[in-house]
Motif scaffolding. Structure first.
Motif, PDB file in Angstrom:
ATOM      1  N   GLU A  69       0.824  -1.206   0.000  1.00 21.12           N
ATOM      2  CA  GLU A  69       0.000   0.000   0.000  1.00 21.12           C
ATOM      3  C   GLU A  69       0.860   1.259   0.000  1.00 21.12           C
ATOM      4  N   ALA A  70       1.940   1.227   0.803  1.00 19.11           N
ATOM      5  CA  ALA A  70       2.838   2.382   0.843  1.00 19.11           C
ATOM      6  C   ALA A  70       3.501   2.590  -0.519  1.00 19.11           C
ATOM      7  N   LEU A  71       3.920   1.500  -1.160  1.00 20.08           N
ATOM      8  CA  LEU A  71       4.552   1.615  -2.467  1.00 20.08           C
ATOM      9  C   LEU A  71       3.563   2.090  -3.525  1.00 20.08           C
ATOM     10  N   GLU A  72       2.323   1.644  -3.434  1.00 16.38           N
ATOM     11  CA  GLU A  72       1.305   2.108  -4.371  1.00 16.38           C
ATOM     12  C   GLU A  72       1.063   3.602  -4.203  1.00 16.38           C
ATOM     13  N   GLU A  73       1.009   4.057  -2.962  1.00 14.83           N
ATOM     14  CA  GLU A  73       0.819   5.490  -2.696  1.00 14.83           C
ATOM     15  C   GLU A  73       1.994   6.294  -3.243  1.00 14.83           C
ATOM     16  N   GLN A  74       3.200   5.770  -3.030  1.00 14.47           N
ATOM     17  CA  GLN A  74       4.385   6.443  -3.558  1.00 14.47           C
ATOM     18  C   GLN A  74       4.352   6.467  -5.079  1.00 14.47           C
ATOM     19  N   ALA A  75       3.912   5.370  -5.699  1.00 13.07           N
ATOM     20  CA  ALA A  75       3.817   5.327  -7.161  1.00 13.07           C
ATOM     21  C   ALA A  75       2.817   6.362  -7.666  1.00 13.07           C
ATOM     22  N   HIS A  76       1.695   6.507  -6.965  1.00 18.82           N
ATOM     23  CA  HIS A  76       0.708   7.518  -7.363  1.00 18.82           C
ATOM     24  C   HIS A  76       1.294   8.918  -7.263  1.00 18.82           C
ATOM     25  N   LEU A  77       2.050   9.170  -6.188  1.00 21.51           N
ATOM     26  CA  LEU A  77       2.672  10.484  -6.034  1.00 21.51           C
ATOM     27  C   LEU A  77       3.697  10.734  -7.139  1.00 21.51           C
ATOM     28  N   GLU A  78       4.480   9.704  -7.458  1.00 25.95           N
ATOM     29  CA  GLU A  78       5.480   9.836  -8.511  1.00 25.95           C
ATOM     30  C   GLU A  78       4.811  10.072  -9.865  1.00 25.95           C
ATOM     31  N   GLU A  79       3.719   9.359 -10.116  1.00 28.62           N
ATOM     32  CA  GLU A  79       2.986   9.552 -11.369  1.00 28.62           C
ATOM     33  C   GLU A  79       2.433  10.969 -11.457  1.00 28.62           C
ATOM     34  N   ALA A  80       1.924  11.474 -10.354  1.00 30.25           N
ATOM     35  CA  ALA A  80       1.401  12.846 -10.349  1.00 30.25           C
ATOM     36  C   ALA A  80       2.532  13.844 -10.611  1.00 30.25           C
ATOM     37  N   ALA A  81       3.689  13.617  -9.988  1.00 28.65           N
ATOM     38  CA  ALA A  81       4.830  14.513 -10.209  1.00 28.65           C
ATOM     39  C   ALA A  81       5.300  14.433 -11.651  1.00 28.65           C
ATOM     40  N   ALA A  82       5.321  13.233 -12.212  1.00 26.68           N
ATOM     41  CA  ALA A  82       5.742  13.072 -13.607  1.00 26.68           C
ATOM     42  C   ALA A  82       4.756  13.756 -14.548  1.00 26.68           C
ATOM     43  N   LYS A  83       3.465  13.637 -14.246  1.00 27.21           N
ATOM     44  CA  LYS A  83       2.446  14.284 -15.067  1.00 27.21           C
ATOM     45  C   LYS A  83       2.618  15.804 -15.016  1.00 27.21           C
ATOM     46  N   GLN A  84       2.876  16.307 -13.818  1.00 21.27           N
ATOM     47  CA  GLN A  84       3.073  17.746 -13.661  1.00 21.27           C
ATOM     48  C   GLN A  84       4.334  18.199 -14.411  1.00 21.27           C
ATOM     49  N   ALA A  85       5.386  17.384 -14.342  1.00 20.76           N
ATOM     50  CA  ALA A  85       6.620  17.731 -15.051  1.00 20.76           C
ATOM     51  C   ALA A  85       6.398  17.709 -16.564  1.00 20.76           C
ATOM     52  N   ARG A  86       5.641  16.715 -17.053  1.00 20.09           N
ATOM     53  CA  ARG A  86       5.339  16.678 -18.490  1.00 20.09           C
ATOM     54  C   ARG A  86       4.552  17.924 -18.904  1.00 20.09           C
ATOM     55  N   GLN A  87       3.573  18.315 -18.081  1.00 23.17           N
ATOM     56  CA  GLN A  87       2.773  19.499 -18.386  1.00 23.17           C
ATOM     57  C   GLN A  87       3.658  20.742 -18.417  1.00 23.17           C
ATOM     58  N   ARG A  88       4.544  20.846 -17.438  1.00 26.45           N
ATOM     59  CA  ARG A  88       5.464  21.993 -17.386  1.00 26.45           C
ATOM     60  C   ARG A  88       6.377  21.985 -18.609  1.00 26.45           C
ATOM     61  N   HIS A  89       6.839  20.799 -19.008  1.00 23.97           N
ATOM     62  CA  HIS A  89       7.702  20.675 -20.181  1.00 23.97           C
ATOM     63  C   HIS A  89       6.956  21.136 -21.439  1.00 23.97           C
ATOM     64  N   ILE A  90       5.690  20.763 -21.539  1.00 20.33           N
ATOM     65  CA  ILE A  90       4.873  21.186 -22.686  1.00 20.33           C
ATOM     66  C   ILE A  90       4.755  22.702 -22.699  1.00 20.33           C
ATOM     67  N   GLU A  91       4.511  23.290 -21.529  1.00 14.82           N
ATOM     68  CA  GLU A  91       4.392  24.750 -21.441  1.00 14.82           C
ATOM     69  C   GLU A  91       5.697  25.430 -21.841  1.00 14.82           C
ATOM     70  N   VAL A  92       6.812  24.881 -21.381  1.00 15.99           N
ATOM     71  CA  VAL A  92       8.119  25.454 -21.717  1.00 15.99           C
ATOM     72  C   VAL A  92       8.373  25.342 -23.221  1.00 15.99           C
ATOM     73  N   ASP A  93       8.039  24.198 -23.805  1.00 17.39           N
ATOM     74  CA  ASP A  93       8.214  24.038 -25.248  1.00 17.39           C
ATOM     75  C   ASP A  93       7.362  25.034 -26.026  1.00 17.39           C
ATOM     76  N   GLU A  94       6.114  25.257 -25.571  1.00 25.49           N
ATOM     77  CA  GLU A  94       5.259  26.232 -26.238  1.00 25.49           C
ATOM     78  C   GLU A  94       5.862  27.630 -26.169  1.00 25.49           C
ATOM     79  N   LYS A  95       6.354  28.006 -24.982  1.00 24.64           N
ATOM     80  CA  LYS A  95       6.995  29.328 -24.826  1.00 24.64           C
ATOM     81  C   LYS A  95       8.232  29.431 -25.720  1.00 24.64           C
ATOM     82  N   LYS A  96       9.005  28.330 -25.778  1.00 26.53           N
ATOM     83  CA  LYS A  96      10.214  28.328 -26.593  1.00 26.53           C
ATOM     84  C   LYS A  96       9.861  28.541 -28.060  1.00 26.53           C
ATOM     85  N   ARG A  97       8.834  27.838 -28.550  1.00 27.02           N
ATOM     86  CA  ARG A  97       8.411  28.022 -29.938  1.00 27.02           C
ATOM     87  C   ARG A  97       7.933  29.459 -30.175  1.00 27.02           C
ATOM     88  N   GLU A  98       7.211  29.992 -29.190  1.00 28.52           N
ATOM     89  CA  GLU A  98       6.719  31.364 -29.307  1.00 28.52           C
ATOM     90  C   GLU A  98       7.888  32.344 -29.381  1.00 28.52           C
TER      91      GLU A  98
END
Length: 153
Positions: A69-98
């Protein structure tokens, strides 16, 4: 009547024989089941050992379940952080293209203005060379880039 009596006696004898056999079998089973004190103690010890193993296995299962259960919770947190990082990366790429598009527009505008300036400078050189000489003396013409000076100054 005699025949009925004989049949009844035969049935009775067969029943008594079956009862005797059943009693003998019961005595054998009792004898087998009736354990001595050493055998009873060994069986009780085996039962206790098995109960301890079961308890240990339950504790291990609970521990592993909690760890899972602890590992599953950690995996969910890591997935959320990765999703947030991907979103931030997309935003940075958009700004870079702009920014790259803006830089390209600025460079194109600068090239157009430089071309217009050179064109105007060439026309001034052709039409009014004395004015150009005065402008060169009055400003810091030497500080201008060579591409803008256009002449052998």
């Amino acid at each position: 009547l005699v025949q009925d009596v004989r049949k009844a006696r035969n049935l009775r004898d067969a029943s008594e024989e079956a009862l005797t056999t059943a009693r003998a079998n019961l005595e054998k089973v009792k004898a087998q089941a009736d354990l001595g004190p050493v055998e009873r103690t060994d069986l009780q010890e085996q039962v206790r050992d098995l109960e301890e193993r079961v308890q240990t296995a339950r504790e291990e299962a609970d521990r592993l379940r909690a760890q899972s259960e602890a590992l599953e919770e950690q995996a969910h947190l890591e997935e959320a952080a990765a999703k947030q990082a991907r979103q931030r990366h997309i935003e940075v790429d958009e700004k870079k293209r702009e920014w790259e598009a803006n830089r390209k527009l600025i460079e194109e505008s600068a090239q157009v203005y430089e071309w217009r300036f050179k064109k105007a400078l060439a026309q001034l050189q052709r039409d009014h060379p004395e004015r150009l000489a005065r402008v060169k003396k009055s400003c810091q013409w030497k500080a201008a880039p060579a591409s803008l000076r256009g002449s052998k100054d």
